[in-house]
Write a protein that holds these residues in place. Sequence first.
Motif, short mmCIF file in Angstrom:
data_model
loop_
_atom_site.label_atom_id
_atom_site.label_comp_id
_atom_site.label_asym_id
_atom_site.label_seq_id
_atom_site.Cartn_x
_atom_site.Cartn_y
_atom_site.Cartn_z
N PHE A 258 0.83 -1.21 0.00
CA PHE A 258 0.00 0.00 0.00
C PHE A 258 0.86 1.26 0.00
CE2 PHE A 258 -2.23 3.37 2.38
CZ PHE A 258 -3.31 3.56 1.53
N MET A 259 1.90 1.28 0.85
CA MET A 259 2.74 2.49 0.97
C MET A 259 3.62 2.71 -0.26
SD MET A 259 3.87 2.57 5.00
CE MET A 259 4.53 0.90 5.02
N ALA A 260 4.14 1.61 -0.84
CA ALA A 260 5.07 1.75 -1.96
C ALA A 260 4.36 1.89 -3.31
CB ALA A 260 6.01 0.54 -2.00
N PHE A 261 3.25 1.18 -3.48
CA PHE A 261 2.60 1.14 -4.79
C PHE A 261 1.14 1.59 -4.77
CE2 PHE A 261 5.89 -2.22 -4.84
CZ PHE A 261 6.70 -1.72 -5.86
N GLY A 262 0.64 1.94 -3.59
CA GLY A 262 -0.74 2.39 -3.51
C GLY A 262 -1.76 1.29 -3.73
N THR A 263 -1.35 0.04 -3.57
CA THR A 263 -2.27 -1.08 -3.78
C THR A 263 -3.30 -1.12 -2.66
OG1 THR A 263 -0.56 -2.37 -4.88
CG2 THR A 263 -2.47 -3.59 -4.06
N ALA A 264 -4.55 -1.00 -3.04
CA ALA A 264 -5.63 -0.98 -2.04
C ALA A 264 -6.51 -2.21 -2.24
CB ALA A 264 -6.46 0.29 -2.19
N LEU A 265 -6.57 -3.06 -1.22
CA LEU A 265 -7.46 -4.21 -1.29
C LEU A 265 -8.91 -3.75 -1.18
CD1 LEU A 265 -5.64 -6.78 1.04
CD2 LEU A 265 -5.50 -6.59 -1.44
N GLN A 266 -9.78 -4.44 -1.91
CA GLN A 266 -11.21 -4.16 -1.79
C GLN A 266 -11.71 -4.70 -0.45
OE1 GLN A 266 -12.53 -2.30 -4.08
NE2 GLN A 266 -10.71 -2.38 -5.37
N PRO A 267 -12.82 -4.16 0.07
CA PRO A 267 -13.32 -4.63 1.37
C PRO A 267 -13.48 -6.14 1.45
CG PRO A 267 -14.49 -2.65 0.71
CD PRO A 267 -13.61 -3.02 -0.44
N ILE A 268 -14.00 -6.77 0.39
CA ILE A 268 -14.18 -8.23 0.43
C ILE A 268 -12.84 -8.94 0.46
CG2 ILE A 268 -14.26 -8.55 -2.09
CD1 ILE A 268 -16.47 -10.65 -1.58
N GLN A 269 -11.81 -8.32 -0.13
CA GLN A 269 -10.48 -8.92 -0.10
C GLN A 269 -9.85 -8.80 1.28
OE1 GLN A 269 -8.86 -6.80 -3.58
NE2 GLN A 269 -8.56 -8.82 -4.51
N PHE A 270 -10.13 -7.70 1.97
CA PHE A 270 -9.68 -7.58 3.36
C PHE A 270 -10.28 -8.69 4.22
CE2 PHE A 270 -8.20 -3.09 2.87
CZ PHE A 270 -6.98 -3.26 3.50
N LEU A 271 -11.59 -8.94 4.02
CA LEU A 271 -12.25 -10.00 4.77
C LEU A 271 -11.65 -11.36 4.41
CD1 LEU A 271 -15.99 -8.86 4.58
CD2 LEU A 271 -14.49 -8.82 6.58
N GLY A 272 -11.39 -11.58 3.12
CA GLY A 272 -10.79 -12.84 2.68
C GLY A 272 -9.40 -13.02 3.25
N SER A 273 -8.61 -11.92 3.26
CA SER A 273 -7.26 -11.98 3.82
C SER A 273 -7.30 -12.31 5.30
CB SER A 273 -6.54 -10.64 3.61
OG SER A 273 -6.43 -10.33 2.24
N ALA A 274 -8.22 -11.67 6.01
CA ALA A 274 -8.36 -11.93 7.45
C ALA A 274 -8.76 -13.38 7.69
CB ALA A 274 -9.40 -10.98 8.05
N ALA A 275 -9.64 -13.93 6.83
CA ALA A 275 -10.07 -15.32 6.99
C ALA A 275 -8.91 -16.28 6.81
CB ALA A 275 -11.19 -15.64 5.99
N ILE A 276 -8.06 -16.04 5.80
CA ILE A 276 -6.92 -16.92 5.54
C ILE A 276 -5.92 -16.85 6.69
CG2 ILE A 276 -4.89 -17.27 4.07
CD1 ILE A 276 -6.63 -16.41 1.69
N ILE A 277 -5.59 -15.63 7.12
CA ILE A 277 -4.61 -15.47 8.21
C ILE A 277 -5.13 -16.09 9.50
CG2 ILE A 277 -3.41 -13.78 9.65
CD1 ILE A 277 -3.29 -11.95 7.16
N LEU A 278 -6.42 -15.86 9.80
CA LEU A 278 -7.02 -16.44 11.00
C LEU A 278 -7.01 -17.97 10.94
CD1 LEU A 278 -8.62 -16.16 13.68
CD2 LEU A 278 -10.71 -16.09 12.28
N ALA A 279 -7.40 -18.51 9.78
CA ALA A 279 -7.46 -19.97 9.63
C ALA A 279 -6.08 -20.59 9.72
CB ALA A 279 -8.12 -20.33 8.29
N ALA A 280 -5.09 -19.96 9.07
CA ALA A 280 -3.72 -20.48 9.12
C ALA A 280 -3.19 -20.45 10.56
CB ALA A 280 -2.82 -19.68 8.19
N ALA A 281 -3.49 -19.36 11.27
CA ALA A 281 -3.07 -19.27 12.68
C ALA A 281 -3.78 -20.32 13.52
CB ALA A 281 -3.36 -17.87 13.22
N GLY A 282 -5.07 -20.54 13.23
CA GLY A 282 -5.83 -21.53 13.98
C GLY A 282 -5.26 -22.93 13.83
N VAL A 283 -4.84 -23.29 12.61
CA VAL A 283 -4.24 -24.60 12.38
C VAL A 283 -2.88 -24.70 13.05
CG1 VAL A 283 -3.20 -26.07 10.61
CG2 VAL A 283 -5.48 -25.14 10.26
N SER A 284 -2.07 -23.64 12.89
CA SER A 284 -0.71 -23.67 13.43
C SER A 284 -0.70 -23.77 14.95
CB SER A 284 0.05 -22.40 13.01
OG SER A 284 0.15 -22.32 11.61
N MET A 285 -1.67 -23.12 15.60
CA MET A 285 -1.65 -23.06 17.06
C MET A 285 -2.72 -23.93 17.72
SD MET A 285 -0.63 -19.06 17.72
CE MET A 285 -1.55 -18.34 16.37
N GLY A 286 -3.44 -24.72 16.89
CA GLY A 286 -4.40 -25.65 17.45
C GLY A 286 -5.61 -25.02 18.10
#
Length: 302
Positions: A258-286
């Motif tokens: 975002f800071m270097a190239f101005g790339t802005a995720l769409q709201p649905i992509q923010f939600l999708g990113s949060a879902a992936i990060i949350l799910a990956a953390a959930g698996v990693s930490m049980g």
Amino acid sequence: METQNLRGGAEMTAAMLISGTIGWFVLQSGEPALQVVFWRCSFGALALLVACWALGLFRSSKLTLGLFTWTALGGVAIVLNWALLFASFSKASIAVSTVVYNTQPFMLTAIAMIAFGERPGLRKLGWLAIAFVGVVMIISTRPGSNYIGADYGLGIALALGAAALYAAAAAIAKKLKGVPPHLIALIQVSVGVLMLAPFMSFAELPQTASAWASLATLGVLHTGVMYVLLYGAIQKLPTTMVAALSYVYPIAAIAVDFMAFGTALQPIQFLGSAAIILAAAGVSMGWPLLPQLTRRPLQAGE
């Protein structure tokens, strides 16, 4: 113990913040993905050679032919993983590629099922379903960016392929107990140099000082220094803390993009990113999918 955790936490956070800037240096170099990986391996090998020599790993290591072979195979997977990930940056954006790349825990689960006959259980399958929904949400629209190409779907596929290769390398790493991690990294980047050298056009070297600076930074900072910080942190911290801090990486990558190239995720992509990060953390930490309710012990007369 507290001091060790603080130091390990600082090292892990620094390693993940450094990782978050990889995409920026890849794009700044202006070189094709294979060229970038070759020079990252070349400069990284020099940095890790110095680190291994300084730590005395060449004298103390008991590396057998079998372990060396497995390490080299892991190197093939790591190098191909870098090539696919770097190629995905200009097609799907640094932010999206990095988030999709963090589906690695699920790729590792799939490999464990196929290669080792492990059963993931309902909890992991539930997190996998959440991550899958997150990927679908990310693919559903393109981020606002002025540098990604027309092959957005191909960029997503390349990032998923990179995640699968990284998971394969992680599965191989389970066979490398007793081998110093810095030595593993040195062997693997050296394998990368040998793998990619036949495909390099040395008559067409990078032409600018900034390109060479970006490539050298990817090798020395993002490979040599980062491996030292990462492995130092892993030796000091509990596994759950390592897993938790590893998610600084995708968050940092989104911020850098975002800071270097101005790339802005769409709201649905923010939600999708949060879902992936949350799910990956959930698996990693049980983590459980739902809060576990504990019953209050019955009192006398109830």
